[in-house]
Design an enzyme around this catalytic site. Structure first.
Site, PDB file in Angstrom:
ATOM      1  N   ARG A   1       7.012  12.081   8.922  1.00 55.56           N
ATOM      2  CA  ARG A   1       6.017  11.130   9.317  1.00 55.56           C
ATOM      3  C   ARG A   1       6.005  10.293  10.385  1.00 55.56           C
ATOM      4  O   ARG A   1       7.323  10.362  11.015  1.00 55.56           O
ATOM      5  CB  ARG A   1       5.476  10.231   8.180  1.00 55.56           C
ATOM      6  CG  ARG A   1       6.566   9.335   7.732  1.00 55.56           C
ATOM      7  CD  ARG A   1       6.076   8.427   6.381  1.00 55.56           C
ATOM      8  NE  ARG A   1       6.981   7.454   6.214  1.00 55.56           N
ATOM      9  CZ  ARG A   1       7.053   6.764   4.909  1.00 55.56           C
ATOM     10  NH1 ARG A   1       5.970   6.902   4.157  1.00 55.56           N
ATOM     11  NH2 ARG A   1       7.970   5.628   4.945  1.00 55.56           N
TER      12      ARG A   1
ATOM     13  N   GLU B   1       9.063  12.524  -0.845  1.00 53.42           N
ATOM     14  CA  GLU B   1       9.133  11.582  -1.726  1.00 53.42           C
ATOM     15  C   GLU B   1       8.886  11.989  -3.295  1.00 53.42           C
ATOM     16  O   GLU B   1       8.472  10.980  -4.043  1.00 53.42           O
ATOM     17  CB  GLU B   1       8.493  10.249  -1.287  1.00 53.42           C
ATOM     18  CG  GLU B   1       8.822   9.645  -0.063  1.00 53.42           C
ATOM     19  CD  GLU B   1       8.508   8.536   0.337  1.00 53.42           C
ATOM     20  OE1 GLU B   1       7.069   8.244   0.265  1.00 53.42           O
ATOM     21  OE2 GLU B   1       9.082   7.616   1.226  1.00 53.42           O
TER      22      GLU B   1
ATOM     23  N   ASN C   1       0.143   2.513   8.518  1.00 49.89           N
ATOM     24  CA  ASN C   1       1.118   1.991   7.536  1.00 49.89           C
ATOM     25  C   ASN C   1       2.458   1.636   8.246  1.00 49.89           C
ATOM     26  O   ASN C   1       2.998   2.208   9.015  1.00 49.89           O
ATOM     27  CB  ASN C   1       1.246   3.128   6.640  1.00 49.89           C
ATOM     28  CG  ASN C   1       2.276   2.926   5.396  1.00 49.89           C
ATOM     29  OD1 ASN C   1       1.726   2.213   4.517  1.00 49.89           O
ATOM     30  ND2 ASN C   1       3.362   3.419   5.338  1.00 49.89           N
ATOM     31  N   GLU C   2       2.882   0.424   7.823  1.00 47.84           N
ATOM     32  CA  GLU C   2       4.132   0.039   8.201  1.00 47.84           C
ATOM     33  C   GLU C   2       4.317   0.282   9.661  1.00 47.84           C
ATOM     34  O   GLU C   2       5.287   1.120   9.999  1.00 47.84           O
ATOM     35  CB  GLU C   2       5.159   0.439   7.313  1.00 47.84           C
ATOM     36  CG  GLU C   2       5.027  -0.132   5.984  1.00 47.84           C
ATOM     37  CD  GLU C   2       6.136   0.504   5.168  1.00 47.84           C
ATOM     38  OE1 GLU C   2       6.903   1.597   5.355  1.00 47.84           O
ATOM     39  OE2 GLU C   2       6.379  -0.150   3.972  1.00 47.84           O
TER      40      GLU C   2
ATOM     41  N   GLU D   1       2.683  -2.853  -1.609  1.00 41.78           N
ATOM     42  CA  GLU D   1       3.470  -1.773  -2.371  1.00 41.78           C
ATOM     43  C   GLU D   1       4.560  -2.359  -2.875  1.00 41.78           C
ATOM     44  O   GLU D   1       5.300  -3.510  -2.350  1.00 41.78           O
ATOM     45  CB  GLU D   1       3.954  -0.766  -1.150  1.00 41.78           C
ATOM     46  CG  GLU D   1       2.961   0.026  -0.542  1.00 41.78           C
ATOM     47  CD  GLU D   1       3.824   0.947   0.489  1.00 41.78           C
ATOM     48  OE1 GLU D   1       4.635   1.378   0.388  1.00 41.78           O
ATOM     49  OE2 GLU D   1       2.965   1.360   1.549  1.00 41.78           O
TER      50      GLU D   1
ATOM     51  N   PHE E   1      10.551  12.364  -5.832  1.00 42.67           N
ATOM     52  CA  PHE E   1      11.361  11.562  -6.956  1.00 42.67           C
ATOM     53  C   PHE E   1      11.116  10.050  -6.785  1.00 42.67           C
ATOM     54  O   PHE E   1      11.826   9.293  -7.348  1.00 42.67           O
ATOM     55  CB  PHE E   1      12.692  11.934  -6.880  1.00 42.67           C
ATOM     56  CG  PHE E   1      12.949  13.295  -7.236  1.00 42.67           C
ATOM     57  CD1 PHE E   1      12.724  13.617  -8.511  1.00 42.67           C
ATOM     58  CD2 PHE E   1      13.478  14.439  -6.309  1.00 42.67           C
ATOM     59  CE1 PHE E   1      12.795  15.055  -8.982  1.00 42.67           C
ATOM     60  CE2 PHE E   1      13.660  15.779  -6.649  1.00 42.67           C
ATOM     61  CZ  PHE E   1      13.410  16.102  -8.230  1.00 42.67           C
ATOM     62  N   HIS E   2      10.204   9.705  -5.695  1.00 44.31           N
ATOM     63  CA  HIS E   2       9.923   8.292  -5.804  1.00 44.31           C
ATOM     64  C   HIS E   2       9.247   7.720  -6.992  1.00 44.31           C
ATOM     65  O   HIS E   2       8.394   8.515  -7.552  1.00 44.31           O
ATOM     66  CB  HIS E   2       9.081   8.106  -4.552  1.00 44.31           C
ATOM     67  CG  HIS E   2       9.015   6.502  -4.526  1.00 44.31           C
ATOM     68  ND1 HIS E   2       8.427   5.565  -4.941  1.00 44.31           N
ATOM     69  CD2 HIS E   2       9.638   5.703  -3.098  1.00 44.31           C
ATOM     70  CE1 HIS E   2       8.568   4.318  -4.591  1.00 44.31           C
ATOM     71  NE2 HIS E   2       9.392   4.622  -3.627  1.00 44.31           N
TER      72      HIS E   2
HETATM   73  C1  GAL Z   1       7.005   2.391   1.881  1.00 44.60           C
HETATM   74  C2  GAL Z   1       5.756   3.378   2.456  1.00 44.60           C
HETATM   75  C3  GAL Z   1       5.297   4.330   1.371  1.00 44.60           C
HETATM   76  C4  GAL Z   1       6.329   4.964   0.880  1.00 44.60           C
HETATM   77  C5  GAL Z   1       7.441   3.865   0.242  1.00 44.60           C
HETATM   78  C6  GAL Z   1       8.478   4.444  -0.454  1.00 44.60           C
HETATM   79  O1  GAL Z   1       7.674   1.744   3.017  1.00 44.60           O
HETATM   80  O2  GAL Z   1       4.769   2.567   2.942  1.00 44.60           O
HETATM   81  O3  GAL Z   1       4.633   5.358   1.919  1.00 44.60           O
HETATM   82  O4  GAL Z   1       7.309   5.545   1.662  1.00 44.60           O
HETATM   83  O5  GAL Z   1       8.131   3.059   1.285  1.00 44.60           O
HETATM   84  O6  GAL Z   1       9.563   3.373  -0.895  1.00 44.60           O
END
Ligand code: GAL
Length: 670
Positions: free
Chosen positions: A109, A361, A147-148, A313, A363-364
Site C-alpha cells: 500500500r 494484516e 490514510n496516515e 484507530e 492477524f491484526h
Molecule cells: C494503521 C493503519 C491501518 C492498519 C493499522 C494496523 O496505522 O492506518 O490501516 O494498518 O495501522 O495497526
C-alpha cells in the site's frame, strides 16, 4: 462530526473484503455492540475504480444504505492511500523513489509519489466521484481523506516541487546558502538546478537541507490533503473533513501545522510498550491530539470553535511489538479507550471491525476476531459500547490541565539528524519522559506548540526543544517575566529555526531566563549514569553549567563534573525558571516536576489517588467529571464523591475500583 450528541464508537469497516451475507451479520453485531460510526472505503480504490474512469459504486451504495437503515453513521474515506495496480502501470513516473534511487513497485500500500501530477489528478478524480455520489447521503457523518499521510519520495517531480518550495521560503540562493551553512564542505549552490532532495550521499548530509526537506514534504502532503478537502467541502459544506495521523516516536508530518486545515484532529494510536508503559503512551497520545486541536483552532483564527479530536484507530486486542504480537489482558482495551475519552476524544474507534482471512494484516486484532462474536474480545466490545453510551453527558467539557509541555515536530526532525553529539537524542522521547514524570505524579498536562497562548498554564515545560526562534525565546521570556514558571531541559534552545547553533553558550535562546551558561556537553554512554547530589542519577547527557544568576538545586556527584550544577533555579521577573542539564531517572524527574509544579501553585488532579490509579478531571458549566482508571492488578480505593456514570451508583466518600477497573464520577460542584 455530523452526529447526534454522544460519543462515537466503531472502527474501520471493510465490506469489500466480504460477501453480502457477512454484511448483514456485521450490522446486526454492530447494533449489539452499540457501534454508531464506521470508517468505510479506506483502501477500496481498486474495488471502486477497477479500470481508469469506470466506477463501480453499486456495492458501496448498498453498504451505505444498509448502515443508514440500521442507524450507523459513516466516515467515508477517499481511497487514495492505495492506488490500484492499473494506475502504477499507466503512470510509472508516479511510483515513489527511495533516497538511494530505487523506484518502488505496487504490491503493498502507499506506493505513490504525492508530488507526481498524475497521482494528484487521479486522487482528485476519485475523491470528486465519491463527493458527487455521496456528499448528501444521509449516513455520511464525516469525510476521512486518505490514510496516515507520511510516505516520502525522491523522484524528479519531488525535486522540482522542493526547489519551488525552497524559493518561496528563502527567496534567493544567498539566503538558502546562509540558512544551510553551505560554506561547510563546499556545498555552496550557484543555481537552483543544483539543489536536489537529500538523496543518499557519501557521508553526513547537510542538517539544514534535511530539515527543510521534512518541512517541505509535510507541506506537500498537506497540499494533497487540502485539494481533496476543498472539493469534498464544495460538494456539501455541512460535512466535516479530516484525515488520520499516525502516532509514534517518528513524525512523518507536522500535525500541529495541519490542525488548522482539518475540522477535527484524528489520531491512530497503537502504543508499543508492554507491561506498563502503554498507559503512559496512551495518556501522552491523547494530550498531544488535544494540543494539536487547540493549536489548530487558534491558528485558523477561530478560537471559539471547539478544539475537537477523535481517536480514529486503536487496537482491540493484540499489538505488534518487536515482531511478536502481545495480547491485551481483559479490561485493558476499555481502560485505554476511557483514557482517550477522559482527555477529550469525541469517541473511540478501532482498526478494525472484522479480522480478514487473508491479506497482509490478517492477524491484526479486530472487534470481531477470527473466532467470531462468541469471543472475549467481542464481549468486551459490547461492554465498551454500553460504557460509552453512559458517558455522553461529558460532551466537550474542557480537561483540567494547569501544566503545559511544549512539543515541536521540527525539533524532533532536527534532533534526528546525523552529526549530533549522541545517537540517543529524541525530542519525542524527552517529551514523553517529562509527561511521564508529571503523569505519574498525578498532574493534568496540556501539550502546547511554541508560541501558543499559555492562559491558565502555571508551569511550562520545555523538554529538548532543540530549535527555538527568537519569537520562541520571547514567548518563554514573557511567560516567566509575567510570573509564570518554566522548566527547561538539556538540548532546548540550542539552535535556531534553521538548525544553526546559537553561539555564546547554550541554551542560546533561554540563557537570560535560566541564568545559566552551558560551556560544554558531556553525552553519556548508553546505560551509564551520573550520580546527583541528594540522590538520584542522570543519564544520556550531562553538561558543564556555569551559573549566571541561577541557584543550584542539585549538583553532579562524581566524575569530571563533580560538584558542578546539574539542576538550577532562577528568579526572572516575577517568575521562576528551572534548568535540568541531564535526564534524571524517573523517580528524580517526578520529584523535581512535583517541586516545580507545587512552587507554581499546581496540585495533582486527585491527590489521594493511590499509585497506579490515573485521575483526569473535565469541567463543564455547572458540572465536573472525575475519571478514575485503575491500571493495577489489585482493587483500589480512592477518596471521592459523586455519581458513577458507569454503574449509576452514588458514591459518598470512597470509590472502590476493581483490579483494572474504572469509574467516572459526576461530581457535585458548588
Ligand atoms: C494503521 C493503519 C491501518 C492498519 C493499522 C494496523 O496505522 O492506518 O490501516 O494498518 O495501522 O495497526
Amino acid at each position: 462530526m455530523r452526529c447526534d450528541g454522544g460519543l462515537r464508537y466503531g472502527g474501520d469497516y471493510n465490506p469489500e473484503q466480504w460477501p453480502v451475507e457477512v454484511w448483514r451479520e456485521d450490522v446486526a453485531l454492530m447494533r449489539r455492540a452499540r457501534v454508531n460510526l464506521v470508517t468505510v472505503g479506506v483502501f477500496a480504490w481498486s474495488r471502486l475504480e477497477p479500470e481508469p474512469g469506470r466506477h463501480t459504486f453499486d456495492w458501496l451504495d448498498q453498504v451505505l444504505d444498509l448502515l443508514h437503515d440500521n442507524g450507523i453513521r459513516v466516515a467515508l474515506a477517499t481511497p487514495t492511500a492505495s492506488p490500484p495496480p492499473w494506475f502504477s502501470l499507466a503512470h510509472p513516473d508516479a511510483l515513489p523513489v527511495t533516497a538511494d534511487g530505487v523506484r518502488l513497485h505496487h504490491g503493498s500500500r502507499d506506493t505513490y509519489c504525492a508530488a507526481a501530477p498524475a497521482y494528484r489528478a487521479a486522487a482528485r478524480q476519485i475523491a470528486a466521484a465519491l463527493a458527487d455520489r455521496y456528499a448528501h447521503h444521509p449516513a455520511l457523518a464525516l469525510w476521512h481523506v486518505h490514510n496516515e499521510y507520511g510516505t516520502t519520495c525522491h523522484c524528479a517531480h519531488t525535486a522540482r516541487a522542493f526547489r519551488r518550495w525552497l524559493a518561496e521560503r528563502h527567496g534567493d540562493l544567498d539566503t538558502l546558502n546562509a540558512a544551510w551553512s553551505t560554506s561547510f564542505w563546499s556545498q555552496h549552490y550557484t543555481d537552483w538546478a543544483q539543489v536536489d532532495t537529500p538523496r543518499a550521499t557519501q557521508y553526513l548530509a547537510n542538517p539544514g537541507h534535511l530539515l527543510d526537506f521534512r518541512r517541505f514534504w509535510s507541506d506537500t502532503l498537506l497540499a494533497a490533503y487540502a485539494e481533496q478537502r476543498d472539493l469534498l467541502r464544495a460538494a456539501n459544506p455541512t460535512v466535516p473533513v479530516t484525515t488520520n495521523h499516525v502516532l509514534g516516536d517518528w513524525v512523518p508530518v507536522d500535525p500541529g501545522r495541519w490542525a488548522a486545515e482539518v475540522d477535527l484532529v484524528a489520531i491512530d494510536h497503537y502504543p508499543d510498550a508492554v507491561d506498563g508503559g502503554a498507559e503512559e503512551q496512551t495518556a501522552l497520545a491523547a494530550d498531544l491530539a488535544r494540543g494539536w486541536a487547540r493549536h489548530g483552532v487558534r491558528r485558523a483564527g477561530s478560537p471559539d470553535r471547539p478544539a475537537a479530536w477523535l481517536l480514529m484507530e486503536s487496537a482491540p486486542n493484540q499489538i505488534h511489538t518487536g515482531g511478536r504480537m502481545h495480547t491485551k489482558e481483559p479490561g485493558r482495551m476499555a481502560r485505554h479507550s476511557l483514557s482517550h475519552v477522559a482527555r477529550g476524544s469525541r469517541g473511540v474507534m478501532f482498526f478494525q471491525w472484522r479480522a480478514p482471512a487473508g491479506g497482509a494484516e490478517r492477524f491484526h486484532s479486530a472487534l470481531v476476531p477470527h473466532a467470531g462474536p462468541d469471543s472475549r474480545v467481542f464481549r468486551e466490545a459490547i461492554h465498551l459500547g454500553e460504557m460509552l453510551e453512559r458517558l455522553s453527558e461529558v460532551g466537550d467539557a474542557p480537561v483540567d490541565a494547569p501544566v503545559a509541555i511544549a512539543w515541536d515536530a521540527a525539533s524532533g526532525w532536527a534532533l534526528g539528524h546525523p552529526g549530533m553529539p549522541s545517537p540517543w537524542l529524541d525530542h519525542h522521547a524527552e517529551v514523553a519522559a517529562a509527561h511521564r514524570a508529571l503523569w505519574r505524579a498525578g498532574f493534568g498536562c496540556d501539550i502546547v506548540l511554541p508560541g501558543d497562548p499559555l492562559d491558565g498554564h502555571r508551569l511550562l515545560v520545555l523538554p529538548a526543544l532543540y530549535l527555538a526562534s527568537d519569537a520562541t525565546g520571547d514567548w518563554v521570556r514573557q511567560h516567566v517575566h509575567g510570573g509564570g514558571h518554566v522548566a527547561v531541559t538539556w538540548l532546548s534552545g540550542v539552535a535556531d529555526d534553521h538548525a544553526r547553533v546559537r553561539l555564546g553558550g547554550h541554551p542560546g535562546a533561554f540563557r537570560d531566563v535560566l541564568g545559566v551558561r552551558v560551556e560544554e556537553f558531556h553525552p553519556l554512554a548508553d546505560g551509564t549514569t551520573v550520580p546527583l547530589s541528594g540522590g538520584g542519577t542522570g543519564r544520556l547527557w550531562a553538561e558543564t553549567v556555569r551559573l549566571a544568576g541561577a541557584e543550584v538545586v542539585a549538583s553532579y556527584a562524581g566524575g569530571m563534573l563533580d560538584g558542578m550544577p546539574a539542576v538550577t533555579r532562577h528568579r526572572f521577573g516575577a517568575g521562576t525558571a528551572w534548568y535540568l542539564s541531564t535526564r534524571p531517572d524517573d523517580a528524580t524527574y517526578g520529584r523535581l516536576m512535583t517541586e516545580a509544579a507545587r512552587a507554581a501553585g499546581v496540585t495533582p488532579v486527585c491527590p489521594a489517588a493511590p499509585s497506579g490509579v490515573e485521575a483526569v478531571r473535565r469541567r463543564g458549566a455547572g458540572a465536573s467529571w472525575l475519571f478514575l482508571l485503575n491500571h493495577t492488578d489489585r482493587p483500589q480505593r480512592v477518596p471521592a464523591a459523586g455519581v458513577d456514570l458507569l454503574t449509576g451508583a452514588t458514591i459518598d466518600t470512597e470509590v472502590r475500583l476493581p483490579a483494572g477497573g474504572a469509574a467516572v464520577l459526576r461530581e457535585a460542584v458548588g
